[in-house]
Design an enzyme around this catalytic site. Structure first.
Site, PDB file in Angstrom:
ATOM      1  N   TYR A 175     -53.642  78.585 -59.555  1.00 25.88           N
ATOM      2  CA  TYR A 175     -53.484  80.267 -59.514  1.00 25.88           C
ATOM      3  C   TYR A 175     -53.203  80.303 -58.020  1.00 25.88           C
ATOM      4  O   TYR A 175     -52.216  81.043 -57.610  1.00 25.88           O
ATOM      5  CB  TYR A 175     -54.858  80.658 -59.729  1.00 25.88           C
ATOM      6  CG  TYR A 175     -55.027  82.100 -59.157  1.00 25.88           C
ATOM      7  CD1 TYR A 175     -54.348  83.199 -59.876  1.00 25.88           C
ATOM      8  CD2 TYR A 175     -55.743  82.670 -58.173  1.00 25.88           C
ATOM      9  CE1 TYR A 175     -54.467  84.338 -59.507  1.00 25.88           C
ATOM     10  CE2 TYR A 175     -55.879  83.938 -57.782  1.00 25.88           C
ATOM     11  CZ  TYR A 175     -55.201  84.819 -58.453  1.00 25.88           C
ATOM     12  OH  TYR A 175     -55.452  86.088 -58.101  1.00 25.88           O
ATOM     13  N   LYS A 190     -49.382  81.821 -56.423  1.00 24.83           N
ATOM     14  CA  LYS A 190     -49.518  83.169 -55.451  1.00 24.83           C
ATOM     15  C   LYS A 190     -48.832  82.763 -54.427  1.00 24.83           C
ATOM     16  O   LYS A 190     -48.234  83.542 -53.732  1.00 24.83           O
ATOM     17  CB  LYS A 190     -50.988  83.426 -55.323  1.00 24.83           C
ATOM     18  CG  LYS A 190     -51.600  84.199 -56.662  1.00 24.83           C
ATOM     19  CD  LYS A 190     -50.881  85.594 -56.494  1.00 24.83           C
ATOM     20  CE  LYS A 190     -51.670  86.448 -57.607  1.00 24.83           C
ATOM     21  NZ  LYS A 190     -51.217  87.940 -57.649  1.00 24.83           N
ATOM     22  N   TRP A 245     -61.546  89.368 -55.142  1.00 25.28           N
ATOM     23  CA  TRP A 245     -62.459  89.665 -56.091  1.00 25.28           C
ATOM     24  C   TRP A 245     -62.840  91.163 -56.167  1.00 25.28           C
ATOM     25  O   TRP A 245     -63.436  92.165 -55.740  1.00 25.28           O
ATOM     26  CB  TRP A 245     -64.048  89.532 -55.659  1.00 25.28           C
ATOM     27  CG  TRP A 245     -64.413  87.942 -55.586  1.00 25.28           C
ATOM     28  CD1 TRP A 245     -63.260  86.818 -56.360  1.00 25.28           C
ATOM     29  CD2 TRP A 245     -65.331  87.374 -55.090  1.00 25.28           C
ATOM     30  NE1 TRP A 245     -63.956  85.645 -56.284  1.00 25.28           N
ATOM     31  CE2 TRP A 245     -65.149  85.959 -55.862  1.00 25.28           C
ATOM     32  CE3 TRP A 245     -66.522  87.687 -54.853  1.00 25.28           C
ATOM     33  CZ2 TRP A 245     -66.237  85.092 -55.644  1.00 25.28           C
ATOM     34  CZ3 TRP A 245     -67.640  86.578 -54.427  1.00 25.28           C
ATOM     35  CH2 TRP A 245     -67.402  85.351 -54.913  1.00 25.28           C
TER      36      TRP A 245
END
Length: 225
Positions: free
Chosen positions: A121, A125, A145
């Site tokens: 991930y 990114k 988050w």
């Protein structure tokens, strides 16, 4: 009339936040009519046709475990799609993650800290960051988050606790819970100031999922596995 802002992934947590804040200034595009993976050329044509002043890319594959299982799909949404949007936009804003860093670290991290992506991930990114920043005027925002509007980790945990369901949470990972409207407001300030480049934006913290779960359980650690 051309929209001032075009929000990609307008139905997600962050995208819907931008849509609420921007109101009639924004147009949103999302699945199923707008599909960056299945029809990239059609998606690029749709973005070019709107010719918005700023494209805000909120589309992402946020399930980190799923990115490990399906790295090609994750690469397509976090790298290929960002390149496509950068090439199709007058100005692009896109979002990255604190997981481009592998800790622990003693304090806040600045934008020029060396990166070491923690997983598939984060690797995708980070590549997306580089592609976006190569396009003049682009903005890349690293955050962590997200929650808000009944979505995100706090809402998920609260619902399980309220229902008397078991709740598991790790204690060896920490980050900053970030309220989506706070993030969107800060990003819009950057856009309106005419700034560009790489930014770190998060609410104060940090805490672990275990810390959050215990707090939501009223301090009762026995309710959290």
């Amino acid at each position: 009339m051309k929209p001032r802002y075009l929000v990609i992934g307008s139905g997600g947590l962050l995208g819907s936040t931008f849509m609420r804040i921007l109101g009639t200034e924004a147009e949103g595009l999302d699945l199923p009519g707008f599909d960056l993976l299945a029809d990239p050329e059609g998606a690029a044509s749709a973005v070019r046709a709107r010719d918005a002043g700023t494209v805000i890319n909120c589309a992402a594959m946020t399930d980190v475990d799923a990115c490990e299982r399906e790295p090609r799909k994750a690469f397509a949404i976090h790298v290929s799609a960002v390149a496509l949007l950068a090439a199709s936009s007058r100005r692009l804003v896109t979002f990255s993650t604190d997981q481009v860093f592998t800790g622990p670290y003693p304090g806040p991290l600045l934008e020029d800290e060396p990166v070491s992506p923690a997983n598939a991930y984060a690797s995708g990114k980070y590549l997306g960051e580089r592609l976006a920043l190569a396009s003049p005027g682009s903005i890349v925002v690293r955050t962590s988050w997200l929650f808000g509007g009944g979505r995100g980790m706090p809402s998920f945990m609260s619902k399980r606790l309220d229902a008397g369901l078991p709740l598991k949470a790790v204690g060896d990972q920490t980050a900053c819970l970030t309220y989506a409207p706070d993030l969107a407001g800060a990003v819009l300030s950057i856009i309106r100031d005419g700034a560009s480049g790489l930014f770190h934006l998060a609410n104060p913290g940090p805490l672990s999922p275990w810390d959050l779960a215990v707090e939501l359980a009223g301090g009762d650690g026995d309710r959290v596995e």
